[in-house]
Design a protein around this motif. Sequence first.
Motif, PDB file in Angstrom:
ATOM      1  N   ASP A   1       6.571   0.142   9.069  1.00  8.44           N
ATOM      2  CA  ASP A   1       6.007  -1.127   9.539  1.00  8.44           C
ATOM      3  C   ASP A   1       4.731  -0.896  10.352  1.00  8.44           C
ATOM      4  O   ASP A   1       4.543  -1.488  11.425  1.00  8.44           O
ATOM      5  CB  ASP A   1       7.049  -1.916  10.360  1.00  8.44           C
ATOM      6  N   GLY A   2       3.869  -0.076   9.820  1.00  7.84           N
ATOM      7  CA  GLY A   2       2.608   0.203  10.525  1.00  7.84           C
ATOM      8  C   GLY A   2       2.878   0.740  11.918  1.00  7.84           C
ATOM      9  O   GLY A   2       2.321   0.240  12.894  1.00  7.84           O
ATOM     10  N   TYR A   3       3.760   1.791  11.973  1.00  9.79           N
ATOM     11  CA  TYR A   3       4.134   2.411  13.250  1.00  9.79           C
ATOM     12  C   TYR A   3       4.569   1.330  14.256  1.00  9.79           C
ATOM     13  O   TYR A   3       4.285   1.405  15.456  1.00  9.79           O
ATOM     14  CB  TYR A   3       2.983   3.238  13.830  1.00  9.79           C
TER      15      TYR A   3
ATOM     16  N   GLY B   1      -1.440   4.725   2.918  1.00  7.55           N
ATOM     17  CA  GLY B   1      -0.330   5.657   2.669  1.00  7.55           C
ATOM     18  C   GLY B   1       0.961   5.098   3.230  1.00  7.55           C
ATOM     19  O   GLY B   1       0.978   4.543   4.342  1.00  7.55           O
ATOM     20  N   THR B   2       2.047   5.227   2.458  1.00 10.11           N
ATOM     21  CA  THR B   2       3.369   4.821   2.926  1.00 10.11           C
ATOM     22  C   THR B   2       4.332   5.967   2.659  1.00 10.11           C
ATOM     23  O   THR B   2       4.037   6.862   1.856  1.00 10.11           O
ATOM     24  CB  THR B   2       3.897   3.577   2.179  1.00 10.11           C
TER      25      THR B   2
ATOM     26  N   GLU C   1       5.552  -3.716  -1.090  1.00 14.05           N
ATOM     27  CA  GLU C   1       5.314  -4.854  -0.188  1.00 14.05           C
ATOM     28  C   GLU C   1       3.807  -5.075  -0.005  1.00 14.05           C
ATOM     29  O   GLU C   1       3.341  -6.216   0.049  1.00 14.05           O
ATOM     30  CB  GLU C   1       5.993  -4.571   1.159  1.00 14.05           C
ATOM     31  N   LEU C   2       3.053  -3.986   0.065  1.00 17.75           N
ATOM     32  CA  LEU C   2       1.590  -4.127   0.158  1.00 17.75           C
ATOM     33  C   LEU C   2       1.054  -4.834  -1.083  1.00 17.75           C
ATOM     34  O   LEU C   2       0.248  -5.765  -0.994  1.00 17.75           O
ATOM     35  CB  LEU C   2       0.927  -2.750   0.305  1.00 17.75           C
ATOM     36  N   ARG C   3       1.526  -4.373  -2.249  1.00 21.06           N
ATOM     37  CA  ARG C   3       1.070  -4.999  -3.500  1.00 21.06           C
ATOM     38  C   ARG C   3       1.471  -6.474  -3.544  1.00 21.06           C
ATOM     39  O   ARG C   3       0.690  -7.334  -3.941  1.00 21.06           O
ATOM     40  CB  ARG C   3       1.685  -4.265  -4.707  1.00 21.06           C
ATOM     41  N   GLY C   4       2.702  -6.768  -3.112  1.00 22.53           N
ATOM     42  CA  GLY C   4       3.198  -8.150  -3.127  1.00 22.53           C
ATOM     43  C   GLY C   4       2.335  -9.056  -2.263  1.00 22.53           C
ATOM     44  O   GLY C   4       2.244 -10.263  -2.490  1.00 22.53           O
TER      45      GLY C   4
ATOM     46  N   VAL D   1       5.011   2.564 -10.914  1.00 27.99           N
ATOM     47  CA  VAL D   1       3.972   2.795 -11.927  1.00 27.99           C
ATOM     48  C   VAL D   1       3.414   1.448 -12.385  1.00 27.99           C
ATOM     49  O   VAL D   1       2.195   1.266 -12.504  1.00 27.99           O
ATOM     50  CB  VAL D   1       4.546   3.606 -13.117  1.00 27.99           C
ATOM     51  N   ALA D   2       4.302   0.474 -12.569  1.00 23.98           N
ATOM     52  CA  ALA D   2       3.847  -0.854 -13.006  1.00 23.98           C
ATOM     53  C   ALA D   2       2.919  -1.481 -11.977  1.00 23.98           C
ATOM     54  O   ALA D   2       2.009  -2.242 -12.331  1.00 23.98           O
ATOM     55  CB  ALA D   2       5.053  -1.754 -13.262  1.00 23.98           C
ATOM     56  N   ALA D   3       3.146  -1.155 -10.697  1.00 22.94           N
ATOM     57  CA  ALA D   3       2.326  -1.753  -9.624  1.00 22.94           C
ATOM     58  C   ALA D   3       1.137  -0.865  -9.270  1.00 22.94           C
ATOM     59  O   ALA D   3       0.464  -1.109  -8.265  1.00 22.94           O
ATOM     60  CB  ALA D   3       3.191  -2.007  -8.399  1.00 22.94           C
ATOM     61  N   ASP D   4       0.889   0.168 -10.070  1.00 20.97           N
ATOM     62  CA  ASP D   4      -0.271   1.035  -9.860  1.00 20.97           C
ATOM     63  C   ASP D   4      -0.227   1.732  -8.496  1.00 20.97           C
ATOM     64  O   ASP D   4      -1.242   1.837  -7.809  1.00 20.97           O
ATOM     65  CB  ASP D   4      -1.558   0.207 -10.006  1.00 20.97           C
TER      66      ASP D   4
END
Length: 373
Positions: free
Chosen positions: A38-40, A60-61, A69-72, A94-97
Amino acid sequence: MPSSFAEARVDLGAISENTAALARRAPGAGVMGVVKADGYGHGMLPAARAMLAGGAEWLGTAFIEEALELRGAGISCPVVAWILPPHAPLSAAVAADIDLGVSTPGLVAGIRTAAAETGRRARVHLKADTGLNRGGLTADQWPETVAAAARAEADGLIRVSGVFSHFACADEPGHPSIAAQTSAFHEALEIAGKAGLEPEVRHLANSAATLTLPETHFDLVRPGIASYGLSPIPGLAGTGLRPAMTLRAAVALVKRVPAGSGVSYGHRYTTERAASLALVPLGYGDGVPRAATNVGPVQVGGRRRTVSGTVCMDQFMVDIGDDTLGTDAEAVLFGPGGDGEPTAQDWADVLGTIPYEIVTRISPRVPRVYDAR
Ligand SMILES: Cc1ncc(COP(=O)(O)O)c(C=O)c1O
């Protein structure tokens, strides 16, 4: 329900400026902002957007779920997820690149399958364990995994977009493992190059290395803690970083007690004289360590004081002596430090830990309130 008495204020302008300052420290490299956990503790999505505004080009996660969640949320920059336990959702990634960090030889086959299933070329960062002995491919596993990745690349199923590693002791300037790991990383890159791999990005530097080891910047630096304004090396001068999080609460009540009063569970604090006690409505249920009992620094009514007695689940007490407080008095547990309040580093120092743990552990019960100064 979050407590309406307390908040973690997050200065998003500070995160953007810290990111920009780190980018200036690594002029030949791009910046991957690290937003795991959660972003530190600062809130992953607002932190990610603030880093991108400050010039980060990658994020980076740790886990694929965080990257999804970032992509969403519509974030489309390159994102790497680097801890892939068994049953990790590789096809969804992979589908979400999402770029996948590979730390075990078997993952190459798993990612091949995910790419075939999805009908998309998977993007992979091979992770060399150069001496941290945590995640990453060992020197023994490296040549065979590089070869398998090169075959998958030739088959059109994956693209090795990155090669990376992670330091054990970059926060201890001069530690002999730093040079050993840097040299092992060069060797890993050479083996990858001989196998025909041409990664877009080679990356090794965390915050400490970004700030102190320019020879480790390669194509991309991966600062986490420094982006949030906290120093990876206590006391490091000249970083110009601004801590982004301030944890504060309204004082819920003040009461007068006689000399010799035991305070809070276990009576681990006793008033020496007649004193006023302020109740701060934050406890270990909010992520304030119980170990802060009698040692945690806190600014109450504008003055530095110390937690008095046991930190409870939802609250702790502070002996304010004969001071009086207005009805709108507040307690600041930590912040940037510019107004005399303690810092996350001060909390880390008294608790024998690191500021990473102090900010990351603040629980979802505490509302995050965002300033975009
Ligand atoms: C692989 C990797 N890179 C970069 C980071 C960022 O490290 P720091 O917060 O010390 O900059 C971490 C954090 O633990 C990590 O695991």
